[in-house]
Design a protein around this motif. Structure first.
Motif, PDB file in Angstrom:
ATOM      1  N   ASP A  46       0.830  -1.202   0.000  1.00 45.49           N
ATOM      2  CA  ASP A  46       0.000   0.000   0.000  1.00 45.49           C
ATOM      3  C   ASP A  46       0.867   1.256   0.000  1.00 45.49           C
ATOM      4  O   ASP A  46       0.510   2.278  -0.607  1.00 45.49           O
ATOM      5  CB  ASP A  46      -0.915   0.003   1.225  1.00 45.49           C
ATOM      6  CG  ASP A  46      -1.944  -1.114   1.182  1.00 45.49           C
ATOM      7  OD1 ASP A  46      -2.218  -1.616   0.076  1.00 45.49           O
ATOM      8  OD2 ASP A  46      -2.455  -1.485   2.251  1.00 45.49           O
ATOM      9  N   GLN A  77       1.982   2.002  -3.537  1.00 45.11           N
ATOM     10  CA  GLN A  77       0.880   2.598  -4.288  1.00 45.11           C
ATOM     11  C   GLN A  77       0.665   4.058  -3.879  1.00 45.11           C
ATOM     12  O   GLN A  77       0.373   4.918  -4.725  1.00 45.11           O
ATOM     13  CB  GLN A  77      -0.398   1.792  -4.067  1.00 45.11           C
ATOM     14  CG  GLN A  77      -0.352   0.392  -4.652  1.00 45.11           C
ATOM     15  CD  GLN A  77      -1.623  -0.389  -4.376  1.00 45.11           C
ATOM     16  OE1 GLN A  77      -2.564   0.124  -3.792  1.00 45.11           O
ATOM     17  NE2 GLN A  77      -1.644  -1.648  -4.807  1.00 45.11           N
ATOM     18  N   TRP A  78       0.819   4.345  -2.602  1.00 44.83           N
ATOM     19  CA  TRP A  78       0.652   5.711  -2.098  1.00 44.83           C
ATOM     20  C   TRP A  78       1.706   6.637  -2.694  1.00 44.83           C
ATOM     21  O   TRP A  78       1.398   7.761  -3.129  1.00 44.83           O
ATOM     22  CB  TRP A  78       0.738   5.699  -0.575  1.00 44.83           C
ATOM     23  CG  TRP A  78       0.428   7.010   0.079  1.00 44.83           C
ATOM     24  CD1 TRP A  78      -0.799   7.477   0.445  1.00 44.83           C
ATOM     25  CD2 TRP A  78       1.370   8.023   0.454  1.00 44.83           C
ATOM     26  NE1 TRP A  78      -0.682   8.719   1.027  1.00 44.83           N
ATOM     27  CE2 TRP A  78       0.644   9.087   1.045  1.00 44.83           C
ATOM     28  CE3 TRP A  78       2.751   8.134   0.339  1.00 44.83           C
ATOM     29  CZ2 TRP A  78       1.250  10.245   1.524  1.00 44.83           C
ATOM     30  CZ3 TRP A  78       3.364   9.289   0.819  1.00 44.83           C
ATOM     31  CH2 TRP A  78       2.630  10.329   1.390  1.00 44.83           C
ATOM     32  N   THR A  92       3.379   6.207  -5.496  1.00 49.76           N
ATOM     33  CA  THR A  92       3.090   6.341  -6.927  1.00 49.76           C
ATOM     34  C   THR A  92       1.985   7.361  -7.165  1.00 49.76           C
ATOM     35  O   THR A  92       2.043   8.168  -8.110  1.00 49.76           O
ATOM     36  CB  THR A  92       2.692   4.976  -7.511  1.00 49.76           C
ATOM     37  OG1 THR A  92       3.742   4.028  -7.260  1.00 49.76           O
ATOM     38  CG2 THR A  92       2.467   5.069  -9.012  1.00 49.76           C
ATOM     39  N   LEU A  93       0.977   7.354  -6.293  1.00 52.95           N
ATOM     40  CA  LEU A  93      -0.111   8.315  -6.407  1.00 52.95           C
ATOM     41  C   LEU A  93       0.396   9.741  -6.232  1.00 52.95           C
ATOM     42  O   LEU A  93      -0.036  10.668  -6.945  1.00 52.95           O
ATOM     43  CB  LEU A  93      -1.192   8.005  -5.375  1.00 52.95           C
ATOM     44  CG  LEU A  93      -2.376   8.982  -5.329  1.00 52.95           C
ATOM     45  CD1 LEU A  93      -3.179   8.894  -6.628  1.00 52.95           C
ATOM     46  CD2 LEU A  93      -3.264   8.695  -4.122  1.00 52.95           C
TER      47      LEU A  93
END
Length: 200
Positions: free
Chosen positions: A12, A15-16, A18-19
């Motif tokens: 997670d 992904q954070w 990358t966001l």
């Protein structure tokens, strides 16, 4: 106390990050960030992602090396016991030679059938940390299986000192662990109780 908005779970967290990189150009225009501000934040994100990738690669290599060590150790002990047994048939062999080379078993710590180790599984950022009791035996074999699986299969590691860190990549779901005591390369006592832990 409010939960931290930065995820603790590694997947997670990636992904954070990358966001953040995806949203940053539009946010920079809205908030008036300079090119230097954006470059600094991007560089910090890139360094974090690089460190995660490097650590995952190192853990995979370490697990591969550990598996080879444990497999070869089993093969080595079989070969070495056979060669020493052959030496003991030589007319020149004496008990003094056996003692000097530590080829004789000891009887000062005879294991009993009621020995049973304890084991505890702890989820960490690097993997599953297993803490266990050796009860003055030589080592333990460590087993893992997906929860609900009937067969334990082959042990995942041999270890003589607690704790053991299971860093195998790709584990996701609920897993069960147990350990088995060994003395003079033979299983002794009862296996530990099974511990259950969710990973991934």
């Amino acid at each position: 106390m409010a939960a931290d908005y930065i995820p603790a779970a590694l997947g997670d967290f990636v992904q954070w990050i990358t966001l953040q990189k995806e949203k940053r150009p539009a946010l920079a225009a809205l908030l008036g960030w300079t090119a230097a501000d954006v470059a600094r934040l991007d560089a910090e994100d890139d360094e974090m992602l690089k460190s995660i990738t490097t650590a995952a690669s190192s853990q995979a290599t370490a697990q591969k090396d550990t598996n080879y060590r444990d497999t070869y150790r089993g093969e080595y002990m079989v070969k070495r016991r056979a060669s020493i047994a052959h030496v003991k048939t030589n007319p020149a062999y004496t008990a003094a030679i056996g003692k000097d080379n530590r080829w004789l078993g000891t009887t000062d710590s005879k294991p009993t059938d009621d020995l049973k180790p304890t084991v505890k599984a702890i989820r960490t950022a690097d993997g599953v940390r297993l803490e266990w009791t050796k009860l003055k035996q030589d080592y333990v074999q460590i087993f893992r299986r997906p929860a609900g699986t009937a067969d334990w299969g082959r042990y995942i590691a041999i270890d003589g000192r607690s704790p053991y860190l299971d860093t195998e990549p790709g584990l996701k779901g609920v897993y069960e662990y147990k350990v088995q005591l060994f003395h003079n390369d033979k299983p002794v006592g009862q296996p530990s109780d099974v511990v259950v832990i969710a990973v991934g």
